[in-house]
Design an enzyme around this catalytic site. Structure first.
Site, PDB file in Angstrom:
ATOM      1  N   LYS A  16     -60.080 -44.130  62.216  1.00 16.01           N
ATOM      2  CA  LYS A  16     -60.161 -44.300  60.755  1.00 16.01           C
ATOM      3  C   LYS A  16     -61.572 -44.715  60.356  1.00 16.01           C
ATOM      4  O   LYS A  16     -62.116 -44.243  59.355  1.00 16.01           O
ATOM      5  CB  LYS A  16     -59.126 -45.332  60.287  1.00 16.01           C
ATOM      6  CG  LYS A  16     -57.696 -44.808  60.384  1.00 16.01           C
ATOM      7  CD  LYS A  16     -56.640 -45.889  60.223  1.00 16.01           C
ATOM      8  CE  LYS A  16     -55.255 -45.306  60.477  1.00 16.01           C
ATOM      9  NZ  LYS A  16     -54.181 -46.305  60.449  1.00 16.01           N
ATOM     10  N   GLN A  21     -53.647 -52.565  60.132  1.00 17.01           N
ATOM     11  CA  GLN A  21     -53.024 -51.643  61.081  1.00 17.01           C
ATOM     12  C   GLN A  21     -51.659 -52.180  61.502  1.00 17.01           C
ATOM     13  O   GLN A  21     -51.523 -53.332  61.890  1.00 17.01           O
ATOM     14  CB  GLN A  21     -53.941 -51.468  62.310  1.00 17.01           C
ATOM     15  CG  GLN A  21     -53.445 -50.468  63.328  1.00 17.01           C
ATOM     16  CD  GLN A  21     -53.417 -49.038  62.789  1.00 17.01           C
ATOM     17  OE1 GLN A  21     -54.271 -48.624  62.012  1.00 17.01           O
ATOM     18  NE2 GLN A  21     -52.415 -48.273  63.208  1.00 17.01           N
ATOM     19  N   ASP A  35     -53.209 -48.062  51.594  1.00 18.40           N
ATOM     20  CA  ASP A  35     -52.021 -47.484  52.233  1.00 18.40           C
ATOM     21  C   ASP A  35     -50.936 -47.162  51.217  1.00 18.40           C
ATOM     22  O   ASP A  35     -49.968 -46.459  51.548  1.00 18.40           O
ATOM     23  CB  ASP A  35     -51.434 -48.477  53.249  1.00 18.40           C
ATOM     24  CG  ASP A  35     -52.065 -48.336  54.622  1.00 18.40           C
ATOM     25  OD1 ASP A  35     -52.375 -47.190  55.005  1.00 18.40           O
ATOM     26  OD2 ASP A  35     -52.231 -49.360  55.299  1.00 18.40           O
TER      27      ASP A  35
END
Ligand code: NAP
Length: 283
Positions: A54, A98, A121
């Protein structure tokens, strides 16, 4: 029929090129450079690899990043304090925590503590609520947004199509159903208690398989010509497979490879969400 490929890697490259251009334009016109803050609690190697990818994707389009690696025994309170620090940091556009996090962490509290404007997210209840209500301003979660984007860029028609989503998780199935509904598909959401799954999947013009069960969707459960998105990442004989059984490619009209379909799209949408987060805070 051999299905046309819904090539997630190729479409992700298109999205990175578009984001890179938009970042260049921001910088050229004296505006701020977006920055992604990643947080990995502990040192799980697979999670560390995902976070590394990422960051690499962010850098490739000119988005800055910073990486936080609190130890595996971090408490919920300590993680909340880091989130608060990142919320307040003007230089941070987006925060990615994460998952999965270690067991002692109460992620429901952590997600609610995120600044919704930095929730790249799309997990914060405010963003999930805006998306569910079909109102503007909500951050669309990366995997469902990637699924719909992949279909849209292939020219798959949503309006009036029968879309069947297998799996109703808050992460994938439920928001995927909502995003398909937003595009005026007629949506059916299936799950482990669905009676006669095949009767539903056979009627699907668009079939999204996100159950995490290898060989759940067999060839005779797919409508000829359907667009099929195989989201799941199951491990079978040491390799990644999705939910589809053998031969689906002979029936489907469009099909994602797995790997190489939804995974690359998920990361591309995260990077796009990071740019949009910065653009919303500082147009
Ligand atoms: P999850 O939370 O385990 O949800 C699975 C869903 O599938 C549940 O709603 C479950 O129904 C349903 N299901 C399970 N067995 C079924 C069956 N036999 N028939 C019909 N429905 C069934 O998983 P998730 O987080 O949504 O993820 C789904 C898959 O996508 C996983 O393999 C995950 O690794 C993968 N994934 C991939 C990406 C990517 O970027 N490629 C991103 C996220 C997730 P109930 O609700 O009734 O239990």
């Amino acid at each position: 029929m051999t299905a046309r490929v819904l090539d997630g890697k190729a479409v992700a490259r298109e999205i990175y090129a578009e984001v890179a251009k938009a970042v260049d334009e921001r910088i050229a016109s004296g505006r701020s450079r977006p920055k992604l803050a990643t947080v990995l609690v502990g040192d799980d190697p697979a999670s560390a690899q995902y976070v590394g990818l990422k960051q690499k994707n962010a850098h490739s389009v000119g988005i800055d990043s910073e990486d936080h690696r609190p130890p595996v025994n971090t408490t919920t309170e300590e993680l909340l304090s880091l989130v608060d620090q990142l919320n307040r940091d003007e230089s941070v556009s987006g925060i990615l925590i994460q998952q999965p996090t270690p067991k002692q962490i109460d992620m429901s509290r952590v997600v609610v503590a995120l600044d919704p404007l930095k929730d790249v997210d799309g997990f914060h209840p405010i963003n999930a609520g805006l998306v569910a209500l079909g109102l503007p301003g909500g951050v669309e979660p990366c995997t469902p947004a990637g699924i719909v984007e992949l279909l849209a860029r292939a020219g798959v028609r949503f309006e009036g199509a029968n879309a069947v989503v297998v799996g109703r998780s808050n992460l994938v199935g439920k928001p995927a159903a909502l995003l398909l509904l937003k595009r005026s598909a007629t949506v059916t959401l299936c799950h482990s208690k669905t009676r006669d799954l095949a009767a539903h999947t056979r009627a699907a013009d668009i079939l999204v398989a996100a159950a995490g069960r290898a060989n759940l969707i067999l060839k005779d459960m797919v409508k000829p010509g359907a667009a099929v998105v195989d989201v799941s990442t199951n491990w079978f004989d040491g390799r990644q497979v999705g939910d589809l059984g053998p031969g689906v490619e002979e029936v489907a009209g469009w099909l994602t490879p797995n790997p190489g379909g939804v995974g690359p799209m998920t990361r591309a949408m995260l990077i796009k969400n990071t740019l949009q987060a910065e653009a919303r805070r500082r147009p």
